[in-house]
Scaffold this motif. Sequence first.
Motif, PDB file in Angstrom:
ATOM      1  N   PRO A 282       0.794  -1.232   0.000  1.00 24.02           N
ATOM      2  CA  PRO A 282       0.000   0.000   0.000  1.00 24.02           C
ATOM      3  C   PRO A 282       0.829   1.287   0.000  1.00 24.02           C
ATOM      4  O   PRO A 282       0.321   2.340  -0.332  1.00 24.02           O
ATOM      5  N   SER A 283       2.103   1.218   0.359  1.00 25.51           N
ATOM      6  CA  SER A 283       2.926   2.430   0.354  1.00 25.51           C
ATOM      7  C   SER A 283       3.510   2.712  -1.035  1.00 25.51           C
ATOM      8  O   SER A 283       4.073   3.765  -1.251  1.00 25.51           O
TER       9      SER A 283
ATOM     10  N   SER B 157      -6.493   9.863   1.657  1.00 30.56           N
ATOM     11  CA  SER B 157      -5.191   9.218   1.534  1.00 30.56           C
ATOM     12  C   SER B 157      -5.115   7.909   2.322  1.00 30.56           C
ATOM     13  O   SER B 157      -5.519   7.850   3.485  1.00 30.56           O
ATOM     14  N   ALA B 158      -4.571   6.880   1.679  1.00 30.49           N
ATOM     15  CA  ALA B 158      -4.400   5.583   2.335  1.00 30.49           C
ATOM     16  C   ALA B 158      -3.314   5.644   3.399  1.00 30.49           C
ATOM     17  O   ALA B 158      -3.362   4.901   4.373  1.00 30.49           O
ATOM     18  N   THR B 159      -2.346   6.530   3.245  1.00 33.83           N
ATOM     19  CA  THR B 159      -1.252   6.583   4.216  1.00 33.83           C
ATOM     20  C   THR B 159      -1.584   7.436   5.426  1.00 33.83           C
ATOM     21  O   THR B 159      -1.272   7.071   6.545  1.00 33.83           O
ATOM     22  N   SER B 160      -2.251   8.577   5.225  1.00 30.41           N
ATOM     23  CA  SER B 160      -2.571   9.447   6.368  1.00 30.41           C
ATOM     24  C   SER B 160      -3.996   9.271   6.854  1.00 30.41           C
ATOM     25  O   SER B 160      -4.343   9.740   7.928  1.00 30.41           O
ATOM     26  N   ASN B 161      -4.841   8.613   6.045  1.00 31.81           N
ATOM     27  CA  ASN B 161      -6.260   8.416   6.352  1.00 31.81           C
ATOM     28  C   ASN B 161      -6.985   9.748   6.545  1.00 31.81           C
ATOM     29  O   ASN B 161      -7.918   9.850   7.331  1.00 31.81           O
TER      30      ASN B 161
ATOM     31  N   HIS C  67      -2.905   7.283  -3.195  1.00 29.26           N
ATOM     32  CA  HIS C  67      -4.088   6.502  -3.544  1.00 29.26           C
ATOM     33  C   HIS C  67      -5.047   6.509  -2.367  1.00 29.26           C
ATOM     34  O   HIS C  67      -4.688   6.788  -1.232  1.00 29.26           O
ATOM     35  N   VAL C  68      -6.295   6.235  -2.704  1.00 30.95           N
ATOM     36  CA  VAL C  68      -7.364   6.316  -1.728  1.00 30.95           C
ATOM     37  C   VAL C  68      -7.279   5.168  -0.720  1.00 30.95           C
ATOM     38  O   VAL C  68      -6.714   4.112  -1.016  1.00 30.95           O
ATOM     39  N   ASN C  69      -7.837   5.429   0.444  1.00 30.49           N
ATOM     40  CA  ASN C  69      -8.027   4.376   1.421  1.00 30.49           C
ATOM     41  C   ASN C  69      -9.260   3.618   0.939  1.00 30.49           C
ATOM     42  O   ASN C  69     -10.385   4.006   1.223  1.00 30.49           O
TER      43      ASN C  69
END
Length: 170
Positions: A86-87, A116-120, A160-162
């Motif tokens: 995911p990163s 954001s998938a990383t910061s949510n 990329h999206v969460n």
Amino acid sequence: DRYFKTKIPKRSRSYWIEFSNYLLKSKTGSKFIIGSLTCLKNRDELLLIPSYEDLLLKPAKTKLNKNNKWYDSNFNIIKNHNTINPSNKNQFAMPLDLYRKGIYMRRWKSGDRILSATSNQNILISDLFINNKLSVIRKLIQPIVVDRMDKILWVPGIAHVNLKSKLNNH
């Protein structure tokens, strides 16, 4: 004479003085037109674009299919049952049913956001572009991958999206 397969028009001395002032004093993102050439100032570089107006006329939205090309980006779609890291912002995994409903590429619009998938967190695409120091041209040609409802799924190479949160909200 001829550069970029374009005829450079003859101009007055004052015109070239104005161009010189543009080079010395203009801000990042400013434009200067010389015939059919567009000069764009980008930090420490000057971009000369022979078909800037054509660049603005490109399609607003294109269906993403196998082996698509969007300006200088190539997309390869593969069926994969393995988990993608995911990163890694250069790859994006989605459920097959989401893909079958329709995935599209377009350029960014003012106010676009992504979860954001990383910061949510919801992040403005324009802020991502600033943080990644994208030039005016890069912003125009950076693909944005969206679903059929025009919700942003992926900004290749950037975010990329969460997808779990997105799927739970639909």
